[in-house]
Design a protein around this motif. Structure first.
Motif, PDB file in Angstrom:
ATOM      1  N   GLY A  94       0.809  -1.206   0.000  1.00 46.06           N
ATOM      2  CA  GLY A  94       0.000   0.000   0.000  1.00 46.06           C
ATOM      3  C   GLY A  94       0.844   1.258   0.000  1.00 46.06           C
ATOM      4  N   ALA A  95       1.927   1.234   0.771  1.00 46.09           N
ATOM      5  CA  ALA A  95       2.819   2.388   0.831  1.00 46.09           C
ATOM      6  C   ALA A  95       3.497   2.643  -0.507  1.00 46.09           C
ATOM      7  N   ALA A  96       3.650   1.600  -1.316  1.00 48.47           N
ATOM      8  CA  ALA A  96       4.284   1.731  -2.627  1.00 48.47           C
ATOM      9  C   ALA A  96       3.273   1.949  -3.751  1.00 48.47           C
ATOM     10  N   ASP A  97       1.990   1.881  -3.426  1.00 45.77           N
ATOM     11  CA  ASP A  97       0.946   1.996  -4.447  1.00 45.77           C
ATOM     12  C   ASP A  97       0.754   3.459  -4.857  1.00 45.77           C
ATOM     13  N   PRO A  98       0.538   3.742  -6.143  1.00 39.90           N
ATOM     14  CA  PRO A  98       0.400   5.126  -6.586  1.00 39.90           C
ATOM     15  C   PRO A  98      -0.817   5.843  -6.021  1.00 39.90           C
ATOM     16  N   LEU A  99      -1.888   5.129  -5.687  1.00 42.18           N
ATOM     17  CA  LEU A  99      -3.082   5.757  -5.128  1.00 42.18           C
ATOM     18  C   LEU A  99      -2.993   5.890  -3.609  1.00 42.18           C
ATOM     19  N   PHE A 100      -2.586   4.828  -2.925  1.00 45.02           N
ATOM     20  CA  PHE A 100      -2.561   4.826  -1.467  1.00 45.02           C
ATOM     21  C   PHE A 100      -1.260   5.369  -0.886  1.00 45.02           C
TER      22      PHE A 100
ATOM     23  N   ALA B  90       0.487   7.094   3.266  1.00 46.72           N
ATOM     24  CA  ALA B  90       1.142   6.184   4.221  1.00 46.72           C
ATOM     25  C   ALA B  90       1.593   6.972   5.455  1.00 46.72           C
ATOM     26  N   PRO B  91       1.592   6.318   6.633  1.00 45.86           N
ATOM     27  CA  PRO B  91       1.406   4.875   6.858  1.00 45.86           C
ATOM     28  C   PRO B  91      -0.038   4.469   7.168  1.00 45.86           C
TER      29      PRO B  91
ATOM     30  N   LEU C 205      -3.572  -3.875   0.281  1.00 45.53           N
ATOM     31  CA  LEU C 205      -3.033  -2.522   0.400  1.00 45.53           C
ATOM     32  C   LEU C 205      -3.258  -1.908   1.774  1.00 45.53           C
ATOM     33  N   ALA C 206      -4.368  -2.283   2.437  1.00 42.79           N
ATOM     34  CA  ALA C 206      -4.690  -1.688   3.733  1.00 42.79           C
ATOM     35  C   ALA C 206      -5.434  -2.703   4.583  1.00 42.79           C
ATOM     36  N   THR C 207      -5.216  -2.618   5.897  1.00 45.99           N
ATOM     37  CA  THR C 207      -5.780  -3.611   6.794  1.00 45.99           C
ATOM     38  C   THR C 207      -6.170  -2.968   8.126  1.00 45.99           C
ATOM     39  N   ARG C 208      -6.934  -3.694   8.906  1.00 46.70           N
ATOM     40  CA  ARG C 208      -7.349  -3.292  10.247  1.00 46.70           C
ATOM     41  C   ARG C 208      -7.690  -4.566  11.002  1.00 46.70           C
TER      42      ARG C 208
ATOM     43  N   VAL D 171     -11.549  12.570   8.510  1.00 47.80           N
ATOM     44  CA  VAL D 171     -11.259  11.442   7.628  1.00 47.80           C
ATOM     45  C   VAL D 171     -10.455  11.905   6.417  1.00 47.80           C
ATOM     46  N   ASP D 172      -9.818  10.917   5.749  1.00 50.86           N
ATOM     47  CA  ASP D 172      -8.877  11.208   4.657  1.00 50.86           C
ATOM     48  C   ASP D 172      -9.394  10.783   3.287  1.00 50.86           C
TER      49      ASP D 172
END
Length: 238
Positions: free
Chosen positions: A129-135, A139-140, A162-165, A223-224
């Motif tokens: 996710g940190a390397a993804d062009p959208l997300f 980061a982080p 790409l993202a988790t919880r 929120v982002d």
């Protein structure tokens, strides 16, 4: 013609209209073309001419045992959009209900084991996710609105998490270079989400007896989502 098409899958017109406005604001565009799949099929628009698709949420669930003909038609059209993105012919962002459609299409499992109530939740980006062009630019981590009953049990075959919880491990993934699926609602501002609560008050996303408290919590959240959506147009044609 706008290069992005908003794909609506909400039966409730007021919520659908508001979601359309939310996506337009988040994408930072003056106009945003729209198709409502509960009233018209993809064939009513020149859908294959669009470079990008943003797919809104819905009270539908992929895990429903007895689906209406309307829901089956919606899911068929959503799979067609997902297949086009998977082939690299367009870029698509599926939200909430849409992640279930994409997960199933990719051969993954959709489960009721990880529901999330109406809330602002902080999700963590993976290394991918940190390397993804959208997300990556966020980061982080980022804060997003959640409200769902089902989710992907695991990252589906061929996709990259790409993202988790902890409460709901699959928050976002990418399949190929251009197919994105997220469990949350990136388009909604706090006021947007509070307004949506009123429409879905009796739909099981929160305890209606705690409506006032939940609404105030939503309205006070930061929120982002807009920051994420604002990067989507930059992916088109890249």
């Amino acid at each position: 013609m706008s290069s992005v098409l908003y794909v609506c899958v909400r039966p409730e017109r007021s919520a659908a209209d508001a979601e359309h406005r939310s996506f337009r604001r988040g994408l930072g565009v003056d106009s945003l073309d729209r198709v409502d799949l509960l009233h018209a099929s993809l064939e009513t628009v020149e859908w294959q001419q669009y470079d990008g698709f943003v797919i809104g949420g819905s009270p539908f669930n992929v895990t429903e045992a007895d689906k209406s003909e309307a829901q089956l038609a919606v899911e068929h059209d959503l799979e067609r959009i997902a297949s086009r993105a998977l082939d690299g012919a367009a870029t698509a962002l599926f939200t909430c209900y849409g992640i279930g459609v994409v997960t199933r299409m990719l051969g993954g499992e959709v489960t009721l084991a990880h529901p999330e109530r109406v809330q602002a939740a902080r999700i963590q980006l993976t290394d991918a996710g940190a390397a993804d062009p959208l997300f990556g630019p966020l980061a982080p981590s980022l804060s997003v609105f959640t409200a769902h009953k089902e989710s992907a049990a695991a990252t589906p075959p061929g996709a990259v998490l790409l993202a988790t919880r902890e409460e709901c491990p699959v928050q976002a993934y990418r399949a190929g270079d251009r197919l994105y699926a997220v469990q949350f609602h990136p388009e909604a501002s706090p006021q947007d989400f509070a307004d949506r609560m009123a429409v879905y008050r009796a739909s099981g996303y929160f305890d209606p007896r705690e409506y006032a408290h939940t609404e105030q919590t939503v309205l006070s959240a930061s929120v982002d989502g807009d920051a994420l959506l604002s990067g989507f147009p930059g992916l088109l044609g890249a």
